[in-house]
Enzyme design. Structure first.
Site, short mmCIF file in Angstrom:
data_model
loop_
_atom_site.label_atom_id
_atom_site.label_comp_id
_atom_site.label_asym_id
_atom_site.label_seq_id
_atom_site.Cartn_x
_atom_site.Cartn_y
_atom_site.Cartn_z
N ASP A 31 0.84 -1.20 0.00
CA ASP A 31 0.00 0.00 0.00
C ASP A 31 0.88 1.25 0.00
OD1 ASP A 31 -3.28 0.22 0.67
OD2 ASP A 31 -2.11 2.09 0.83
N LYS A 204 -19.70 -6.71 -14.06
CA LYS A 204 -19.64 -6.03 -12.76
C LYS A 204 -20.44 -4.71 -12.79
CE LYS A 204 -18.40 -4.45 -8.82
NZ LYS A 204 -18.88 -5.01 -7.56
N GLY A 255 -25.90 5.65 -1.61
CA GLY A 255 -24.52 6.00 -1.25
C GLY A 255 -23.60 4.82 -1.45
N CYS A 258 -19.77 2.13 -4.57
CA CYS A 258 -19.96 1.41 -5.84
C CYS A 258 -21.21 1.81 -6.63
CB CYS A 258 -20.01 -0.08 -5.54
SG CYS A 258 -18.52 -0.69 -4.76
N1 LIG Z 1 -15.45 -1.62 -0.98
C1 LIG Z 1 -16.29 -2.38 -1.64
O1 LIG Z 1 -17.30 -2.75 -1.12
C2 LIG Z 1 -16.00 -2.83 -3.05
C3 LIG Z 1 -16.74 -3.91 -3.55
C4 LIG Z 1 -16.50 -4.34 -4.85
C5 LIG Z 1 -15.54 -3.69 -5.64
N2 LIG Z 1 -14.84 -2.63 -5.11
C6 LIG Z 1 -13.81 -2.03 -5.95
O2 LIG Z 1 -12.53 -2.46 -5.46
C7 LIG Z 1 -11.56 -1.41 -5.64
C8 LIG Z 1 -10.92 -1.09 -4.30
O3 LIG Z 1 -11.89 -0.57 -3.45
P1 LIG Z 1 -11.70 -0.47 -1.87
O4 LIG Z 1 -13.03 -0.21 -1.29
O5 LIG Z 1 -10.90 -1.62 -1.41
O6 LIG Z 1 -10.77 0.84 -1.78
P2 LIG Z 1 -10.04 1.44 -0.49
O7 LIG Z 1 -10.01 2.90 -0.68
O8 LIG Z 1 -10.63 0.84 0.74
O9 LIG Z 1 -8.55 0.85 -0.58
C9 LIG Z 1 -7.68 1.09 -1.63
C10 LIG Z 1 -6.25 1.11 -1.10
O10 LIG Z 1 -5.38 1.23 -2.23
C11 LIG Z 1 -4.27 2.02 -1.83
N3 LIG Z 1 -3.56 2.46 -3.04
C12 LIG Z 1 -3.84 3.48 -3.90
N4 LIG Z 1 -2.96 3.49 -4.92
C13 LIG Z 1 -2.12 2.44 -4.72
C14 LIG Z 1 -1.02 1.93 -5.44
N5 LIG Z 1 -0.62 2.46 -6.60
N6 LIG Z 1 -0.37 0.86 -4.93
C15 LIG Z 1 -0.75 0.29 -3.76
N7 LIG Z 1 -1.79 0.75 -3.04
C16 LIG Z 1 -2.48 1.80 -3.53
C17 LIG Z 1 -4.87 3.11 -0.98
O11 LIG Z 1 -3.91 3.71 -0.15
C18 LIG Z 1 -5.93 2.29 -0.19
O12 LIG Z 1 -5.42 1.83 1.04
C19 LIG Z 1 -12.32 -0.25 -6.29
O13 LIG Z 1 -12.19 -0.32 -7.67
C20 LIG Z 1 -13.76 -0.51 -5.90
O14 LIG Z 1 -14.67 0.07 -6.79
C21 LIG Z 1 -15.05 -2.21 -3.84
C1 LIG Z 2 -25.34 -5.59 -7.09
C2 LIG Z 2 -24.98 -5.42 -5.64
O1 LIG Z 2 -25.73 -5.87 -4.79
N1 LIG Z 2 -23.82 -4.79 -5.35
C3 LIG Z 2 -23.34 -4.64 -3.98
C4 LIG Z 2 -23.03 -3.16 -3.70
O2 LIG Z 2 -22.81 -2.99 -2.32
P1 LIG Z 2 -23.42 -1.71 -1.56
O3 LIG Z 2 -23.17 -1.83 -0.11
O4 LIG Z 2 -22.95 -0.46 -2.20
O5 LIG Z 2 -24.97 -1.92 -1.96
P2 LIG Z 2 -26.38 -1.69 -1.29
O6 LIG Z 2 -26.60 -2.47 -0.08
O7 LIG Z 2 -27.35 -1.90 -2.39
O8 LIG Z 2 -26.39 -0.16 -0.88
C5 LIG Z 2 -26.21 0.90 -1.81
C6 LIG Z 2 -27.06 2.08 -1.44
O9 LIG Z 2 -28.39 1.89 -1.89
C7 LIG Z 2 -29.32 2.05 -0.81
N2 LIG Z 2 -30.44 1.13 -1.04
C8 LIG Z 2 -30.18 -0.20 -1.19
C9 LIG Z 2 -31.21 -1.09 -1.41
C10 LIG Z 2 -32.54 -0.61 -1.49
O10 LIG Z 2 -33.51 -1.36 -1.67
N3 LIG Z 2 -32.77 0.73 -1.35
C11 LIG Z 2 -31.74 1.61 -1.11
O11 LIG Z 2 -31.97 2.82 -0.99
C12 LIG Z 2 -28.49 1.72 0.43
O12 LIG Z 2 -29.06 2.29 1.56
C13 LIG Z 2 -27.16 2.33 0.07
O13 LIG Z 2 -27.11 3.73 0.28
O14 LIG Z 2 -21.89 -2.74 -4.42
C14 LIG Z 2 -20.69 -3.47 -4.07
C15 LIG Z 2 -19.49 -2.80 -4.70
O15 LIG Z 2 -19.46 -2.99 -6.07
C16 LIG Z 2 -20.89 -4.91 -4.50
O16 LIG Z 2 -19.68 -5.65 -4.24
C17 LIG Z 2 -22.09 -5.49 -3.75
O17 LIG Z 2 -22.33 -6.82 -4.15
#
Ligand SMILES: NC(=O)c1ccc[n+]([C@@H]2O[C@H](COP(=O)([O-])OP(=O)(O)OC[C@H]3O[C@@H](n4cnc5c(N)ncnc54)[C@H](O)[C@@H]3O)[C@@H](O)[C@H]2O)c1
Ligand SMILES: CC(=O)N[C@@H]1[C@@H](OP(=O)(O)OP(=O)(O)OC[C@H]2O[C@@H](n3ccc(=O)[nH]c3=O)[C@H](O)[C@@H]2O)O[C@H](CO)[C@@H](O)[C@@H]1O
Length: 418
Positions: A31, A204, A255, A258
């Site tokens: 990181d 995705k 919010g 994603c």
């Molecule tokens: N958080 C989720 O629920 C979720 C779910 C599905 C997909 N994603 C996707 O996964 C990806 C990561 O999301 P996240 O929530 O883990 O982000 P995050 O902000 O929690 O973590 C990302 C980390 O990457 C580090 N970083 C930045 N540039 C870097 C580099 N060049 N080398 C090494 N480290 C570096 C940052 O310092 C940070 O600690 C995003 O594309 C996001 O859209 C997130």
């Molecule tokens: C397709 C899917 O399921 N994807 C998930 C999603 O995770 P998430 O935590 O962002 O998703 P939600 O729980 O849907 O919340 C989002 C916002 O929508 C509001 N909401 C939700 C349901 C509803 O009926 N009415 C609402 O108003 C809720 O309050 C909040 O603000 O994206 C991740 C990253 O890509 C995925 O990995 C993960 O699988």
């Protein structure tokens, strides 16, 4: 045992790294944030979620995980860095993915696999990732392999979903897909769906866009129900008894890291995406709608104070990324309202978070924005006569109405004008 360098030790990269480390691989978590690396070196998690600390303890005990600031040689490089939304351009901001790939280049060797887990627009692996990694002089599909393996775990239940969800694996060629599938099968218990990198990128984005569009529909139904003076929640409940209908829940807006962002990655290069853009607009406008409800309930009160219950983007987590609460609070302050905040999960935020008693002191209206479990059974008797006026607006339809009614509150639920 293969060696994996995971770039990005955030919500996704760190648990993924730890799952690999607990399942037979040597993992180095990289990181650029020194605080993250130092915290991990001290054997602590930089953030909390169910099961994470135990997984870190297990990986350290196996001597299978360490955190570092610099990339080093490995068999596989896995990229899980942020992909924020560039709001000015309305497109994905790939600067972290670009810099992570550039950091890999000096260490890339023949036979290496590079996996992008970050959410990326279609064609990113085929074009941008290839272009950067080929600066190493090695050739994609001949010397090294690339795939997109999007993460689909839901915050709040990340570990369970990382292991048990089905996984999409899309390589830039068949060998990339096969190598990636072999690697993930070391801990994934769901099915692995093999496809191309561009299809995986699209899948995705389609999943999150599907959810966004359907939440927008629920939000629009709520506003129509308010106009007709009917209860949208009851209507949704009954409509959902239909075997082919499954309407989502209305709320104060969408919010998180994603769903509010990913649809833009799909539209950035599309000729026709009006439904997706309209849905984004509807969801983004919900804070205004909630403020309209607040103004109606507070008519005639001078310099009102309101109390926001919940600023996390959804229930029972501390994550405030892209929370609709922020826009609502800004709009309310612009209106001249004094805003106080209570959130049992969020400890620090851009606005002060108060204790419950302090947050309701002198308040004219509580506005429930997050569906935290604590609000479901909360009894207003808990804070007695601290409120100035007994009003509550529930944008999640979660409060126990009979308790609040018994205490004399005027209750307004989104999508339920009656
Ligand atoms: N958080 C989720 O629920 C979720 C779910 C599905 C997909 N994603 C996707 O996964 C990806 C990561 O999301 P996240 O929530 O883990 O982000 P995050 O902000 O929690 O973590 C990302 C980390 O990457 C580090 N970083 C930045 N540039 C870097 C580099 N060049 N080398 C090494 N480290 C570096 C940052 O310092 C940070 O600690 C995003 O594309 C996001 O859209 C997130
Ligand atoms: C397709 C899917 O399921 N994807 C998930 C999603 O995770 P998430 O935590 O962002 O998703 P939600 O729980 O849907 O919340 C989002 C916002 O929508 C509001 N909401 C939700 C349901 C509803 O009926 N009415 C609402 O108003 C809720 O309050 C909040 O603000 O994206 C991740 C990253 O890509 C995925 O990995 C993960 O699988």
């Amino acid at each position: 045992m293969s060696k994996i360098c995971v770039l990005g030790q955030g919500y996704i990269g760190l648990p993924t790294a730890l799952l690999f480390a607990n399942n037979g691989h040597e993992v180095v978590g990289i990181d650029v944030n020194k605080r993250v690396v130092d915290t991990l070196k001290a054997g602590k998690m930089p953030f909390e979620e169910k099961g994470f600390q135990e997984l870190l303890d297990g990986a350290i005990a196996k001597n299978a995980f360490r955190a570092e600031s610099l990339v080093e040689e490995a068999d596989t490089f896995l990229v899980a860095v942020p992909t924020p939304f560039d709001s000015e351009m309305r497109m994905a901001d790939l600067k972290y993915v670009v810099s992570a790939c550039e950091m890999i280049v000096p260490h890339l060797k023949k036979g290496n696999l590079v996996i992008i887990e970050s959410t990326i627009p279609p064609k990113t692996c085929d074009k941008q990732v290839k272009q950067i990694l080929e600066k190493s002089i090695l050739k994609m599909c001949e010397d090294f392999y690339v795939s997109h393996c999007p993460e689909r775990a839901i915050p709040g239940n990340t570990l369970h979903e990382m292991v048990y969800n089905d996984r999409v694996i899309g390589g830039v060629d068949e060998k990339s897909t096969q190598l990636t599938a072999e690697l993930y099968s070391s801990f994934v218990k769901g099915n692995l769906h093999l496809t191309t990198s561009t299809t995986a990128e699209m899948i995705k984005l389609m999943e999150n866009t599907f959810r966004d569009v359907n939440i927008a529909l629920a939000n629009e139904f709520a506003q129509i129900a308010d106009d007709y003076g009917i209860d949208v929640w009851k209507a949704i409940e009954i409509a959902n008894k239909h075997p082919r209908v499954s309407i989502l829940k209305p709320g104060p807006g969408v919010g998180g890291h994603c769903i509010a962002i990913d649809p833009w990655f799909l539209t950035e290069n599309a000729n026709n995406s009006s439904l997706i853009m309209m849905s984004r607009q509807i969801n983004d406008s919900m804070p205004q709608y909630v403020l309209k409800m607040v103004k109606e309930i507070l008519v005639g009160i001078e310099n009102p104070t309101i109390t926001v219950f919940g600023v996390a983007y959804k229930g029972d987590i501390a994550d405030t990324r892209a929370t609709p609460a922020k826009k609502f609070i800004r709009l309310a302050e612009k209106e001249g309202f004094k805003v106080k905040i209570y959130d049992p999960f969020v400890k620090e935020w851009s606005y002060p978070i108060l204790e419950l008693g302090e947050a309701v002191e002198g308040s004219d209206c509580i506005v429930v924005l997050t569906d935290h479990s604590e609000f479901k059974e909360m009894d207003p008797e808990k804070f007695g006569s601290k409120m100035n006026k007994l009003n509550i607006i529930d944008t999640r339809n979660i409060i126990n109405k009979s308790l609040w009614k018994k205490s004399g509150y005027n209750i307004k639920i989104i999508g339920n004008e009656s």
